[in-house]
Write a protein that holds these residues in place. Structure first.
Motif, PDB file in Angstrom:
ATOM      1  N   TYR A 104      15.369  74.985  79.288  1.00 48.09           N
ATOM      2  CA  TYR A 104      16.695  75.091  78.732  1.00 48.09           C
ATOM      3  C   TYR A 104      16.945  73.528  78.307  1.00 48.09           C
ATOM      4  O   TYR A 104      17.536  73.215  77.232  1.00 48.09           O
ATOM      5  N   VAL A 135      19.951  77.665  82.991  1.00 51.26           N
ATOM      6  CA  VAL A 135      18.723  76.687  83.246  1.00 51.26           C
ATOM      7  C   VAL A 135      17.493  77.443  83.965  1.00 51.26           C
ATOM      8  O   VAL A 135      16.264  77.448  83.769  1.00 51.26           O
ATOM      9  N   ARG A 136      18.014  78.470  85.089  1.00 55.50           N
ATOM     10  CA  ARG A 136      16.918  78.904  85.896  1.00 55.50           C
ATOM     11  C   ARG A 136      16.551  79.827  85.053  1.00 55.50           C
ATOM     12  O   ARG A 136      15.082  80.214  84.913  1.00 55.50           O
ATOM     13  N   SER A 186      21.919  68.474  80.622  1.00 54.99           N
ATOM     14  CA  SER A 186      20.553  68.821  80.999  1.00 54.99           C
ATOM     15  C   SER A 186      19.361  67.913  80.104  1.00 54.99           C
ATOM     16  O   SER A 186      18.182  68.017  80.539  1.00 54.99           O
ATOM     17  N   ALA A 210      14.472  74.000  89.172  1.00 58.51           N
ATOM     18  CA  ALA A 210      14.879  73.581  88.060  1.00 58.51           C
ATOM     19  C   ALA A 210      16.544  73.110  87.851  1.00 58.51           C
ATOM     20  O   ALA A 210      16.878  72.438  87.027  1.00 58.51           O
ATOM     21  N   ASP A 211      17.084  73.335  88.917  1.00 56.85           N
ATOM     22  CA  ASP A 211      18.379  72.475  89.090  1.00 56.85           C
ATOM     23  C   ASP A 211      18.502  71.138  89.212  1.00 56.85           C
ATOM     24  O   ASP A 211      17.574  70.504  89.883  1.00 56.85           O
ATOM     25  N   SER A 246      13.554  71.438  82.549  1.00 51.19           N
ATOM     26  CA  SER A 246      13.593  72.720  82.297  1.00 51.19           C
ATOM     27  C   SER A 246      13.603  72.953  80.741  1.00 51.19           C
ATOM     28  O   SER A 246      13.677  72.469  80.204  1.00 51.19           O
ATOM     29  N   SER A 298      15.712  79.921  81.879  1.00 52.86           N
ATOM     30  CA  SER A 298      14.770  79.395  80.699  1.00 52.86           C
ATOM     31  C   SER A 298      13.251  79.337  81.396  1.00 52.86           C
ATOM     32  O   SER A 298      12.416  79.290  80.508  1.00 52.86           O
ATOM     33  N   VAL A 299      13.250  79.226  82.594  1.00 48.54           N
ATOM     34  CA  VAL A 299      11.840  78.929  83.202  1.00 48.54           C
ATOM     35  C   VAL A 299      11.233  80.261  83.035  1.00 48.54           C
ATOM     36  O   VAL A 299       9.933  80.144  82.754  1.00 48.54           O
TER      37      VAL A 299
END
Length: 328
Positions: free
Chosen positions: A154, A92-93, A132, A279-280, A152, A95-96
């Motif tokens: 992701y 996830v992180r 997600s 993004a979490d 996100s 992907s930013v």
């Protein structure tokens, strides 16, 4: 039967490949060994699958390649009866930082699989989606009718992936299912996940680090339950065309999880806290009633049981696995 598992040297795909080989199936794995996490973990998975094949009736073949290679995907899908599409750009992180890579792998790669499956008349395609896709919770637990509002790139890529899967099932009568996994953990998990980091730090007498205040809620799903849900799709068409939650049916706060791991391994330690990433997700919790109705799915491992199993596995594999967690 012959089963193609994309991303089959990874965490979830590797456990699926191992189970299918153990059950006597002929398994072909496609994996590009992306350096998102240590190649050594995937190499251990491949070795386990090869040993399993040598001891039983199933066979195992590894093809090192990429789902973005449409010709290679078509070639492998043409020989398969079932396709389990687990390949994805995870994280996830990250992907930013690089959203276009997530689109190229997770969306275009999935379209390559779906197009090939449609052309060659595959018995079923099972696509790995993610919790997600839900984004910020409106109400919990999530059921499949809840809004999907990923926060996100992701999550957005996984939502596009599963929407294409369901659209192909509707437009082309392709037997295809998208399974929305909720935070999967267990042996050979990615080393940068919360559970692996909490265990690694506590077992080395270092305080587990919690991001944010620890009030975030997670539905952690043990890998054996994920595998069982997937195996059921070899023998039923009840979920074709659907997106289905696969979770544990329970939740735990991240702080409580860290405390329980700390108490089991190093009770004298105090937790440490660090800044939470935007993004979490704030919370995840799966309503699995649809999976129960369509697949007879019933998660069997609680988070406390699963963590105990993981700690036992970690101790047994500490020599090779721990350095990889420490590097992550």
């Amino acid at each position: 039967m012959q089963i193609l598992v994309t991303g089959g040297a990874g965490f979830i795909g590797g456990h699926l490949a191992e189970r299918f080989v153990a059950d006597g199936h002929d398994v072909v794995v496609l994996d590009n060994f992306d350096p998102f996490y240590a190649r050594e973990i995937k190499e251990h998975t491949v070795e386990i699958c090869r040993d399993t094949a040598a001891d039983g009736d199933g066979s195992y073949e590894l093809v090192e390649g990429d789902v973005r290679d449409a010709d290679l995907v078509a070639e492998l899908v043409a020989e398969a009866d079932y396709v389990y599409h687990e390949a994805a750009q995870a994280g996830v992180r990250r992907s930013v930082e690089n959203p276009r890579k997530y689109d190229a792998v997770n969306v275009d790669g999935t379209l390559n699989v779906l197009d090939a499956a449609r052309e060659h008349g595959i018995e079923r395609v099972v696509v790995a989606s993610s919790s997600s896709v839900y984004g910020k919770p409106i109400s919990l637990p999530y059921d499949e009718e809840d809004p999907t509002m990923p926060v996100s790139p992701y999550g957005a890529s996984k939502l596009a992936q599963e929407r294409y899967t369901c659209a192909y099932a509707n437009c082309y009568d392709l037997p295809a299912v998208a399974l929305r996994y909720f935070t999967v953990y267990g042996p050979r998990m990615r080393p940068n996940m919360a559970i692996s980091n909490f265990v690694s730090r506590a077992i080395n007498d270092e305080a587990p680090v919690v991001y944010g205040d620890g009030s975030q809620i997670r539905d952690f799903t043990y890998i054996e339950d994920i595998v069982e849900a997937n195996v059921r799709l070899l023998s039923t068409d009840a979920a074709d065309g659907e997106a289905v939650n696969i979770g544990s049916n329970g939740t735990i706060e991240i702080k409580t999880l860290a405390e329980e791991i700390r108490d089991q391994l190093a009770p004298e330690l105090e937790l440490e806290y660090a800044e939470r990433h935007d993004a979490d997700a704030e919370a995840t919790h799966a309503d699995v009633s649809k999976a129960a109705a369509l697949l007879g799915y019933e998660p069997s491992t609680s988070i406390r049981e699963g963590v105990s199993k993981f700690v036992e596995w970690y101790r047994a594999n500490r020599e090779w696995y721990e350095p990889l967690v420490r590097e992550s």
